[in-house]
Design a protein around this motif. Structure first.
Motif, mmCIF file in Angstrom:
data_model
loop_
_atom_site.group_PDB
_atom_site.id
_atom_site.type_symbol
_atom_site.label_atom_id
_atom_site.label_comp_id
_atom_site.label_asym_id
_atom_site.label_seq_id
_atom_site.Cartn_x
_atom_site.Cartn_y
_atom_site.Cartn_z
ATOM 1 N N ARG A 48 0.613 -1.468 0.184
ATOM 2 C CA ARG A 48 -0.028 -0.005 0.007
ATOM 3 C C ARG A 48 0.635 0.968 0.048
ATOM 4 N N ILE A 49 2.126 1.831 0.811
ATOM 5 C CA ILE A 49 2.995 1.956 0.848
ATOM 6 C C ILE A 49 3.345 2.463 -0.502
ATOM 7 N N ARG A 50 4.003 1.704 -1.104
ATOM 8 C CA ARG A 50 4.861 1.365 -2.093
ATOM 9 C C ARG A 50 3.411 1.313 -3.149
ATOM 10 N N ASN A 51 2.437 1.109 -3.649
ATOM 11 C CA ASN A 51 1.621 1.860 -4.576
ATOM 12 C C ASN A 51 1.121 3.625 -4.546
ATOM 13 N N ALA A 52 0.773 3.775 -3.249
ATOM 14 C CA ALA A 52 0.671 5.654 -2.678
ATOM 15 C C ALA A 52 2.126 6.371 -2.911
ATOM 16 N N ILE A 53 3.044 5.845 -2.703
ATOM 17 C CA ILE A 53 4.462 6.399 -3.478
ATOM 18 C C ILE A 53 4.507 6.654 -4.685
ATOM 19 N N GLN A 54 3.736 5.789 -6.066
ATOM 20 C CA GLN A 54 3.719 5.903 -7.222
ATOM 21 C C GLN A 54 2.494 5.877 -8.501
ATOM 22 N N ALA A 55 1.597 6.801 -6.519
ATOM 23 C CA ALA A 55 0.334 7.396 -7.205
ATOM 24 C C ALA A 55 1.247 9.051 -7.035
ATOM 25 N N ARG A 56 2.026 9.724 -6.109
ATOM 26 C CA ARG A 56 2.266 11.086 -5.431
ATOM 27 C C ARG A 56 1.110 11.035 -4.678
ATOM 28 N N HIS A 57 0.372 9.468 -3.753
ATOM 29 C CA HIS A 57 -0.350 10.515 -3.012
ATOM 30 C C HIS A 57 0.644 11.490 -1.367
ATOM 31 N N GLN A 58 -0.418 11.595 -0.785
ATOM 32 C CA GLN A 58 0.299 12.662 0.822
ATOM 33 C C GLN A 58 -0.182 11.704 1.334
ATOM 34 N N THR A 59 -1.118 10.731 1.331
ATOM 35 C CA THR A 59 -1.574 9.983 3.296
ATOM 36 C C THR A 59 -1.954 8.757 1.918
ATOM 37 N N VAL A 60 -1.819 7.200 2.884
ATOM 38 C CA VAL A 60 -2.525 6.215 2.359
ATOM 39 C C VAL A 60 -2.524 5.257 4.246
ATOM 40 N N LEU A 61 -3.889 4.678 3.462
ATOM 41 C CA LEU A 61 -4.933 4.280 5.077
ATOM 42 C C LEU A 61 -3.924 2.530 4.797
ATOM 43 N N VAL A 62 -4.494 1.968 5.898
ATOM 44 C CA VAL A 62 -3.863 0.895 6.502
ATOM 45 C C VAL A 62 -4.465 0.383 7.449
ATOM 46 N N PRO A 63 -4.648 -0.630 7.473
ATOM 47 C CA PRO A 63 -5.366 -1.681 8.883
ATOM 48 C C PRO A 63 -4.476 -1.757 9.962
ATOM 49 N N GLN A 64 -5.108 -1.474 11.185
ATOM 50 C CA GLN A 64 -3.912 -1.395 12.219
ATOM 51 C C GLN A 64 -4.493 -2.386 12.542
ATOM 52 N N HIS A 88 0.839 9.521 7.084
ATOM 53 C CA HIS A 88 1.177 10.987 6.077
ATOM 54 C C HIS A 88 2.705 10.900 5.145
ATOM 55 N N LEU A 89 2.905 10.322 4.761
ATOM 56 C CA LEU A 89 3.902 10.109 3.728
ATOM 57 C C LEU A 89 5.322 11.286 3.310
ATOM 58 N N ALA A 90 6.361 11.532 3.254
ATOM 59 C CA ALA A 90 7.598 12.337 3.988
ATOM 60 C C ALA A 90 7.483 12.598 2.246
ATOM 61 N N TYR A 91 8.037 13.591 1.972
ATOM 62 C CA TYR A 91 8.819 14.536 0.675
ATOM 63 C C TYR A 91 9.426 15.425 0.506
ATOM 64 N N ARG A 92 11.214 15.541 0.005
ATOM 65 C CA ARG A 92 12.443 15.918 0.348
ATOM 66 C C ARG A 92 11.813 16.938 -0.555
ATOM 67 N N ASP A 93 12.588 18.015 -0.269
ATOM 68 C CA ASP A 93 12.575 19.000 -0.686
ATOM 69 C C ASP A 93 12.526 19.643 -2.275
ATOM 70 N N ASP A 94 13.050 18.231 -3.248
ATOM 71 C CA ASP A 94 13.468 18.434 -4.204
ATOM 72 C C ASP A 94 12.254 17.547 -4.870
ATOM 73 N N ASN A 95 10.522 17.922 -4.301
ATOM 74 C CA ASN A 95 9.909 16.888 -4.494
ATOM 75 C C ASN A 95 9.574 15.326 -5.136
#
Length: 132
Positions: free
Chosen positions: A13-29, A63-70
């Motif tokens: 789920r994290i990998r897919n959210a990164i590919q889609a440039r999402h800011q957040t991703v939901l994961v079962p706890q 909440h995914l983190a992005y660097r200064d160069d996006n």
């Protein structure tokens, strides 16, 4: 449909959210996923995580983190120990991911921690995943 490997599902789920440039991703706890999210936050791979409200089941919002160069802080994720093949390492066998540029997450008798922390404490455990 039940999930056979919840940690692999979280990483996917994290990998897919990164590919889609999402800011957040939901994961079962779960306790394991919460411990992994705490490590990712402490190491700077995600900004934060919290509990998502108005969900049918307990859910975490990462909440995914992005660097200064996006570019995303997480360049890659790899599941190591799987339900069909558990990988255990001793203190001297804990790998350095990309020569120290990434982290190994290890499940020990003292809880989840990075490979470096486990090495410093002199304990081994199950090698869960690599993050770089």
């Amino acid at each position: 449909m039940p999930i056979n490997d919840p940690v692999a599902d979280m990483l996917t789920r994290i990998r897919n959210a990164i590919q889609a440039r999402h800011q957040t991703v939901l994961v079962p706890q779960s306790k394991i996923k919460t411990a992994i999210a705490d490590i990712l936050k402490a190491q700077g791979y995600i900004r934060d995580w919290d509990l998502a409200r108005n969900q049918k089941f307990p859910t975490m919002r990462l909440h995914l983190a992005y660097r200064d160069d996006n570019r995303n802080a997480i360049r890659g994720l790899k599941r190591i120990s799987k339900p069909g093949l558990r990988v255990h390492v001793g203190r001297g066998e804990i790998p350095r991911v990309y020569g120290g540029l990434g982290i190994a997450i290890v499940s020990t008798s003292q809880g989840m921690m990075t490979g470096y922390e486990a090495w410093r404490k002199g304990i081994g455990g199950e090698l869960v995943c690599y993050v770089w």
